[in-house]
Design an enzyme around this catalytic site. Sequence first.
Site, mmCIF file in Angstrom:
data_model
loop_
_atom_site.group_PDB
_atom_site.id
_atom_site.type_symbol
_atom_site.label_atom_id
_atom_site.label_comp_id
_atom_site.label_asym_id
_atom_site.label_seq_id
_atom_site.Cartn_x
_atom_site.Cartn_y
_atom_site.Cartn_z
ATOM 1 N N HIS A 174 1.112 3.996 1.941
ATOM 2 C CA HIS A 174 1.538 4.776 3.099
ATOM 3 C C HIS A 174 3.061 4.932 3.074
ATOM 4 O O HIS A 174 3.786 4.028 2.643
ATOM 5 C CB HIS A 174 1.098 4.107 4.400
ATOM 6 C CG HIS A 174 -0.329 4.400 4.753
ATOM 7 N ND1 HIS A 174 -1.099 3.579 5.547
ATOM 8 C CD2 HIS A 174 -1.140 5.447 4.419
ATOM 9 C CE1 HIS A 174 -2.309 4.094 5.687
ATOM 10 N NE2 HIS A 174 -2.352 5.223 5.012
ATOM 11 N N ASP A 225 5.545 4.815 5.111
ATOM 12 C CA ASP A 225 6.488 3.887 5.734
ATOM 13 C C ASP A 225 6.656 2.603 4.928
ATOM 14 O O ASP A 225 7.446 1.730 5.305
ATOM 15 C CB ASP A 225 6.088 3.570 7.175
ATOM 16 C CG ASP A 225 4.685 2.973 7.310
ATOM 17 O OD1 ASP A 225 3.792 3.371 6.550
ATOM 18 O OD2 ASP A 225 4.485 2.123 8.199
ATOM 19 N N HIS A 226 5.946 2.499 3.804
ATOM 20 C CA HIS A 226 6.080 1.337 2.931
ATOM 21 C C HIS A 226 6.606 1.689 1.542
ATOM 22 O O HIS A 226 6.942 0.787 0.777
ATOM 23 C CB HIS A 226 4.733 0.618 2.801
ATOM 24 C CG HIS A 226 4.258 0.023 4.085
ATOM 25 N ND1 HIS A 226 4.299 -1.324 4.353
ATOM 26 C CD2 HIS A 226 3.747 0.606 5.203
ATOM 27 C CE1 HIS A 226 3.823 -1.556 5.573
ATOM 28 N NE2 HIS A 226 3.477 -0.402 6.100
ATOM 29 N N HIS A 270 0.850 -1.190 0.000
ATOM 30 C CA HIS A 270 0.000 0.000 0.000
ATOM 31 C C HIS A 270 0.883 1.236 0.000
ATOM 32 O O HIS A 270 2.107 1.141 0.136
ATOM 33 C CB HIS A 270 -0.974 -0.009 1.180
ATOM 34 C CG HIS A 270 -0.337 0.051 2.534
ATOM 35 N ND1 HIS A 270 0.427 -0.967 3.045
ATOM 36 C CD2 HIS A 270 -0.362 1.023 3.495
ATOM 37 C CE1 HIS A 270 0.849 -0.633 4.260
ATOM 38 N NE2 HIS A 270 0.394 0.563 4.551
ATOM 39 N N HIS A 322 6.035 -5.248 11.594
ATOM 40 C CA HIS A 322 5.345 -3.962 11.733
ATOM 41 C C HIS A 322 5.074 -3.684 13.218
ATOM 42 O O HIS A 322 3.948 -3.435 13.646
ATOM 43 C CB HIS A 322 4.037 -3.962 10.928
ATOM 44 C CG HIS A 322 3.574 -2.592 10.525
ATOM 45 N ND1 HIS A 322 2.673 -1.873 11.261
ATOM 46 C CD2 HIS A 322 3.898 -1.804 9.458
ATOM 47 C CE1 HIS A 322 2.438 -0.719 10.673
ATOM 48 N NE2 HIS A 322 3.183 -0.649 9.572
ATOM 49 N N HIS A 370 -7.564 -1.844 5.374
ATOM 50 C CA HIS A 370 -6.646 -0.878 5.990
ATOM 51 C C HIS A 370 -7.033 0.585 5.745
ATOM 52 O O HIS A 370 -6.207 1.476 5.903
ATOM 53 C CB HIS A 370 -5.231 -1.128 5.475
ATOM 54 C CG HIS A 370 -4.182 -0.353 6.212
ATOM 55 N ND1 HIS A 370 -4.075 -0.353 7.587
ATOM 56 C CD2 HIS A 370 -3.186 0.441 5.748
ATOM 57 C CE1 HIS A 370 -3.066 0.420 7.947
ATOM 58 N NE2 HIS A 370 -2.508 0.926 6.857
ATOM 59 N N ASP A 380 -0.486 -3.933 5.739
ATOM 60 C CA ASP A 380 -1.187 -3.521 6.951
ATOM 61 C C ASP A 380 -2.673 -3.840 6.816
ATOM 62 O O ASP A 380 -3.276 -3.617 5.761
ATOM 63 C CB ASP A 380 -1.004 -2.019 7.190
ATOM 64 C CG ASP A 380 0.440 -1.660 7.513
ATOM 65 O OD1 ASP A 380 1.283 -2.580 7.562
ATOM 66 O OD2 ASP A 380 0.713 -0.465 7.704
#
EC number: 3.1.26.11
Length: 314
Positions: A65, A67-68, A63, A271, A142, A213
Amino acid sequence: MELEFLGTGAGLPAKHRNVTSIALRLLAERNAVWLFDCGEGTQMQILHTTIKPRKIEKIFISHLHGDHVFGLPGLITSRSNQAGDKPLELYGPKGLEDFVRTSLKISKTHLNYPLKFIEISDDEQTLFEDDQFIVTCKKLDHGIASYGFRVTEKDHKGELQVEKLKTLGIKPGPVYGKLKQGESTTLADGRIINGEDFVGEDKKGRIVTILGDTRYTSNAIDLAKSANVLVHESTFNKHEEKLAKSYYHSTTQQAATIAKKAGVDQLILTHISARYLNKDAFELEKEAREVFSHTVVARDFYWMEIPFQTKEES
């Protein structure tokens, strides 16, 4: 086939955990590495491993976001600067191509290799298949589009029992190729040899499921069914189920329940919130083991080999 965790933290980097990235090392299988998510600092983490960026063949993004994905532009650029000249395939939600190409355009970055984007268009999709592997995905829960990936290795044909042939006086040569295919052949001395009698049992292909996530969802069970390894997020402890639901994440025991219902061999939790230091991480592992005993909490640079199942285990 090996898994190496380059980052195991949630949300933002911490001293003891970088943000998410996982390498599926397929060096023996296809002399390549597949990356799952690429958080900020992933290329710095790679410097502490034996992974070579030019060996990275595919990157799967669960996804969008930060942090990914925030590590993607830097890693893609460094791959070009480190003699990477083979095409790179990137799989992920709609918007992935815009993010990467805009970053490269604004920074006036030139690559020595082509990028190929495969954006996920359905809630359930086959992303890739060749004679070795098939990769499928399903949508998770998510808040934004987030996906889990199931990597299925196709069965390996049994090995030719060379020593058994040699004891019969059958020397190596073109005949070995025919016998390995299970064919019957007539030798020069008139003997008829059935290849099926000289080929060992097929090895069942391995299955690795890596989830983005997500809240607890039945799609995760489907993706993980009978997997050798399930990688599942565990942002909250077992007492924080309401918080997990509010923030579209999972608890330790929700992840363990997925593993138990799916019948996986091994659960790896990742995570992990920066709130949990080393001692706290052991508590998370203990919580999950109350539901599913074959659980470990990954740390940065945690590495595991994924073995073939034996006949007795399968």
